[in-house]
Design a protein around this motif. Structure first.
Motif, PDB file in Angstrom:
ATOM      1  N   ARG A 162      56.921  85.630  77.976  1.00 10.61           N
ATOM      2  CA  ARG A 162      58.246  85.485  78.581  1.00 10.61           C
ATOM      3  C   ARG A 162      58.250  85.997  80.012  1.00 10.61           C
ATOM      4  N   ALA A 163      57.607  87.146  80.247  1.00 11.45           N
ATOM      5  CA  ALA A 163      57.546  87.705  81.597  1.00 11.45           C
ATOM      6  C   ALA A 163      56.773  86.784  82.533  1.00 11.45           C
ATOM      7  N   ALA A 164      55.664  86.227  82.046  1.00 10.32           N
ATOM      8  CA  ALA A 164      54.872  85.319  82.883  1.00 10.32           C
ATOM      9  C   ALA A 164      55.669  84.058  83.217  1.00 10.32           C
ATOM     10  N   ALA A 165      56.409  83.529  82.236  1.00 15.47           N
ATOM     11  CA  ALA A 165      57.220  82.336  82.475  1.00 15.47           C
ATOM     12  C   ALA A 165      58.306  82.624  83.506  1.00 15.47           C
ATOM     13  N   GLN A 166      58.907  83.807  83.431  1.00 13.75           N
ATOM     14  CA  GLN A 166      59.932  84.174  84.410  1.00 13.75           C
ATOM     15  C   GLN A 166      59.351  84.265  85.812  1.00 13.75           C
ATOM     16  N   ARG A 167      58.186  84.860  85.923  1.00 13.82           N
ATOM     17  CA  ARG A 167      57.584  85.042  87.250  1.00 13.82           C
ATOM     18  C   ARG A 167      57.286  83.712  87.929  1.00 13.82           C
ATOM     19  N   GLN A 168      56.821  82.731  87.137  1.00 12.78           N
ATOM     20  CA  GLN A 168      56.431  81.469  87.768  1.00 12.78           C
ATOM     21  C   GLN A 168      57.573  80.465  87.862  1.00 12.78           C
ATOM     22  N   LEU A 175      72.645  81.171  68.098  1.00 12.66           N
ATOM     23  CA  LEU A 175      72.160  79.875  67.649  1.00 12.66           C
ATOM     24  C   LEU A 175      71.674  79.970  66.204  1.00 12.66           C
ATOM     25  N   PRO A 176      71.836  78.889  65.418  1.00  5.15           N
ATOM     26  CA  PRO A 176      71.423  78.900  64.005  1.00  5.15           C
ATOM     27  C   PRO A 176      69.935  78.592  63.830  1.00  5.15           C
ATOM     28  N   TYR A 177      69.098  79.448  64.425  1.00  2.00           N
ATOM     29  CA  TYR A 177      67.648  79.297  64.332  1.00  2.00           C
ATOM     30  C   TYR A 177      67.016  80.676  64.166  1.00  2.00           C
ATOM     31  N   GLU A 178      65.803  80.704  63.672  1.00  2.00           N
ATOM     32  CA  GLU A 178      65.066  81.953  63.634  1.00  2.00           C
ATOM     33  C   GLU A 178      64.781  82.413  65.067  1.00  2.00           C
ATOM     34  N   PRO A 179      64.773  83.725  65.305  1.00  2.00           N
ATOM     35  CA  PRO A 179      64.520  84.214  66.669  1.00  2.00           C
ATOM     36  C   PRO A 179      63.212  83.715  67.269  1.00  2.00           C
ATOM     37  N   ASP A 180      62.155  83.614  66.447  1.00  2.00           N
ATOM     38  CA  ASP A 180      60.882  83.125  66.979  1.00  2.00           C
ATOM     39  C   ASP A 180      60.999  81.702  67.504  1.00  2.00           C
ATOM     40  N   ALA A 181      61.785  80.878  66.809  1.00  2.00           N
ATOM     41  CA  ALA A 181      61.951  79.489  67.242  1.00  2.00           C
ATOM     42  C   ALA A 181      62.695  79.412  68.567  1.00  2.00           C
ATOM     43  N   ALA A 182      63.757  80.210  68.697  1.00  2.00           N
ATOM     44  CA  ALA A 182      64.521  80.219  69.946  1.00  2.00           C
ATOM     45  C   ALA A 182      63.682  80.781  71.090  1.00  2.00           C
ATOM     46  N   THR A 183      62.897  81.817  70.797  1.00  2.00           N
ATOM     47  CA  THR A 183      62.035  82.407  71.822  1.00  2.00           C
ATOM     48  C   THR A 183      60.993  81.403  72.302  1.00  2.00           C
ATOM     49  N   GLU A 184      60.357  80.725  71.344  1.00  2.00           N
ATOM     50  CA  GLU A 184      59.348  79.733  71.709  1.00  2.00           C
ATOM     51  C   GLU A 184      59.942  78.631  72.573  1.00  2.00           C
ATOM     52  N   ARG A 217      58.677  78.067  76.353  1.00  2.00           N
ATOM     53  CA  ARG A 217      58.055  76.769  76.668  1.00  2.00           C
ATOM     54  C   ARG A 217      58.827  76.041  77.750  1.00  2.00           C
ATOM     55  N   GLN A 218      60.137  76.141  77.730  1.00  2.00           N
ATOM     56  CA  GLN A 218      60.907  75.490  78.785  1.00  2.00           C
ATOM     57  C   GLN A 218      60.508  76.037  80.155  1.00  2.00           C
ATOM     58  N   GLY A 219      60.379  77.368  80.246  1.00  2.00           N
ATOM     59  CA  GLY A 219      59.968  77.958  81.511  1.00  2.00           C
ATOM     60  C   GLY A 219      58.561  77.563  81.904  1.00  2.00           C
ATOM     61  N   GLU A 220      57.653  77.567  80.935  1.00  2.00           N
ATOM     62  CA  GLU A 220      56.255  77.238  81.223  1.00  2.00           C
ATOM     63  C   GLU A 220      56.079  75.782  81.632  1.00  2.00           C
ATOM     64  N   GLU A 221      56.816  74.874  80.990  1.00  2.00           N
ATOM     65  CA  GLU A 221      56.579  73.442  81.182  1.00  2.00           C
ATOM     66  C   GLU A 221      57.437  72.809  82.269  1.00  2.00           C
ATOM     67  N   THR A 222      58.593  73.412  82.569  1.00  2.00           N
ATOM     68  CA  THR A 222      59.493  72.800  83.547  1.00  2.00           C
ATOM     69  C   THR A 222      59.754  73.676  84.764  1.00  2.00           C
ATOM     70  N   SER A 223      59.325  74.962  84.703  1.00  2.00           N
ATOM     71  CA  SER A 223      59.604  75.922  85.762  1.00  2.00           C
ATOM     72  C   SER A 223      61.101  76.195  85.912  1.00  2.00           C
ATOM     73  N   VAL A 224      61.860  75.882  84.872  1.00  2.00           N
ATOM     74  CA  VAL A 224      63.291  76.210  84.797  1.00  2.00           C
ATOM     75  C   VAL A 224      63.490  77.021  83.535  1.00  2.00           C
ATOM     76  N   MET A 225      64.058  78.210  83.676  1.00  2.00           N
ATOM     77  CA  MET A 225      64.211  79.096  82.521  1.00  2.00           C
ATOM     78  C   MET A 225      65.693  79.373  82.294  1.00  2.00           C
ATOM     79  N   LEU A 226      66.208  78.833  81.209  1.00  2.00           N
ATOM     80  CA  LEU A 226      67.624  78.995  80.894  1.00  2.00           C
ATOM     81  C   LEU A 226      67.889  80.349  80.259  1.00  2.00           C
ATOM     82  N   PHE A 227      67.064  80.742  79.282  1.00  2.00           N
ATOM     83  CA  PHE A 227      67.259  81.998  78.559  1.00  2.00           C
ATOM     84  C   PHE A 227      66.046  82.898  78.795  1.00  2.00           C
ATOM     85  N   ALA A 228      66.222  83.936  79.598  1.00  2.00           N
ATOM     86  CA  ALA A 228      65.101  84.802  79.971  1.00  2.00           C
ATOM     87  C   ALA A 228      65.046  86.080  79.155  1.00  2.00           C
TER      88      ALA A 228
END
Length: 393
Positions: free
Chosen positions: A25-31, A326-335, A339-350
């Motif tokens: 998560r930290a790496a995704a935020q930085r980039q 959100l009605p999901y397991e925390p791991d699913a929401a975290t992933e 992934r959104q940050g890693e793949e799009t360089s846009v991070m909605l939930f940091a």
């Protein structure tokens, strides 16, 4: 394997550890080129020092000798806080945990009652490992565990005496919620009817003015003492202040020494607090107002994406901070967020996603300067993209 587990698998084929999630998560935020909620504290040491070096000359005389055991810049900061909050005096503390223990210990000596009435979700009850009872000889009692501040009726009808009422404004773990101004004044009056003192856990008091429609000194003036943080709203390196009557603050300084809070030099932290008061404090009302725009766009985005039972709490944020459920397991929401940050360089939930019940995840959204750059359309588009990374219903 469930859809949730499949979506939660890290790049090595295993479920990431908590440390692994934090690092990704930290790496995704930085980039990321855009992050809705980017805290300055997450920067590198070089970045943090560069920000302070750039901002400091405009807020304090850097040719003044450095502080020694709380004089000079630290004393100046104490005076500034007392003026801002309209109190007789203020004392700088290295942590809010220490400041509040000292304040309530002093009040216990004056009232003759070590019982502190507070909310079950208040910071000392949730995050301080029973420090009140284990360290300071105080006895916390829970007025309510409802996800709101205590009511005047609950204070009046509480079944046992207490010497102090502690109110956390806003109540972070309930969703950064606040009462109305009328409700707050009624609660304070109810405590006074019981001959109790009122202490505000105002770690985030700086961001409450827009909701109450009152200046800081009027809000702080309701209480007998107030604690404020220099990093939670203002972006400082750390530190806190306790404000109140001069006699209380002088006694608190004695206990500060006994608790180990007389630190040789604190000018970097004090200087960062001055920068926060100069730069961030005036911006907080704008952050609060834009948080309401973002919250509405998040609700609309999840509704358009067909996510069942997505919630923004409060629906209209009371401060610039709020929760998303959100009605999901925390791991699913975290992933999905990482992934959104890693793949799009846009991070909605940091921020991290925490479990709040079976199949239910919750995160905190904080709108700061970078968040002001996001329009409602930007938020809705990012939600639509984020949802594509969640498990299928």
């Amino acid at each position: 394997m469930s859809d949730t587990a499949e979506q939660s698998i890290g790049r090595d084929g295993e479920l990431p550890s908590p440390q692994g999630w934090r690092e990704r998560r930290a790496a995704a935020q930085r980039q990321a080129r855009r992050t809705l909620s980017r805290g300055g504290w997450g920067g590198t040491i070089r970045e943090r020092l560069a920000h302070l070096t750039e901002a400091a000359p405009g807020v304090y005389d850097l040719d003044e000798p450095a502080d020694v055991y709380g004089n000079r810049i630290v004393a100046a900061l104490e005076e500034r806080v007392a003026v801002l909050l309209g109190t007789e005096a203020a004392a700088f503390f290295p942590t809010g945990t220490m400041a509040q223990q000292v304040a309530l210990r002093c009040w216990a000596g004056r009232t003759g009652n070590p019982t502190v009435a507070l909310h079950a979700l208040s910071h000392p009850e949730v995050h301080e490992r029973n420090a009140f009872s284990q360290v300071s000889g105080l006895r916390p009692v829970r007025v309510t565990d409802e996800p709101r501040l205590p009511t005047a009726a609950e204070i009046r009808d509480f079944e046992e005496p207490f010497g102090a009422l502690m109110l956390e404004l806003p109540l972070r773990d309930a969703g950064f919620v606040l009462p109305t101004w009328e409700e707050l004044t009624e609660v304070v009056e109810a405590a006074r009817e019981r001959d109790a003192v009122v202490h505000f856990d105002g770690a985030r008091l700086w961001e409450c003015t827009d909701h109450f429609g009152r200046p800081l000194e009027e809000i702080a003036g309701l209480a007998d003492s107030v604690y404020v943080s220099f990093y939670k709203s203002l972006g400082g390196f750390g530190g806190a202040a306790l404000a109140g009557p001069e006699s209380l603050i002088e006694e608190a300084k004695t206990w500060r020494h006994r608790y180990g809070g007389m630190i040789f030099q604190q000018f970097p932290t004090a200087l960062s607090a001055f920068v926060g008061l100069e730069r961030e404090l005036p911006r907080l009302p704008d952050y609060v107002r834009h948080a309401r725009v973002v919250a509405a766009a998040l609700r609309e985005g999840f509704a358009e994406a067909g996510v069942p039972w997505a919630r923004v709490h409060p629906e209209v944020p009371h401060t610039h901070e709020f929760q998303v459920w959100l009605p999901y397991e925390p791991d699913a929401a975290t992933e999905a967020a990482v992934r959104q940050g890693e793949e799009t360089s846009v991070m909605l939930f940091a921020n991290p996603w925490d479990r709040r019940g079976p199949g239910m995840a919750c995160t905190e959204v904080v709108i700061r300067a970078t968040g002001l750059e996001w329009t409602a359309d930007d938020v809705r588009a990012a939600v639509a993209d984020f949802v594509t990374r969640l498990p299928a219903p």
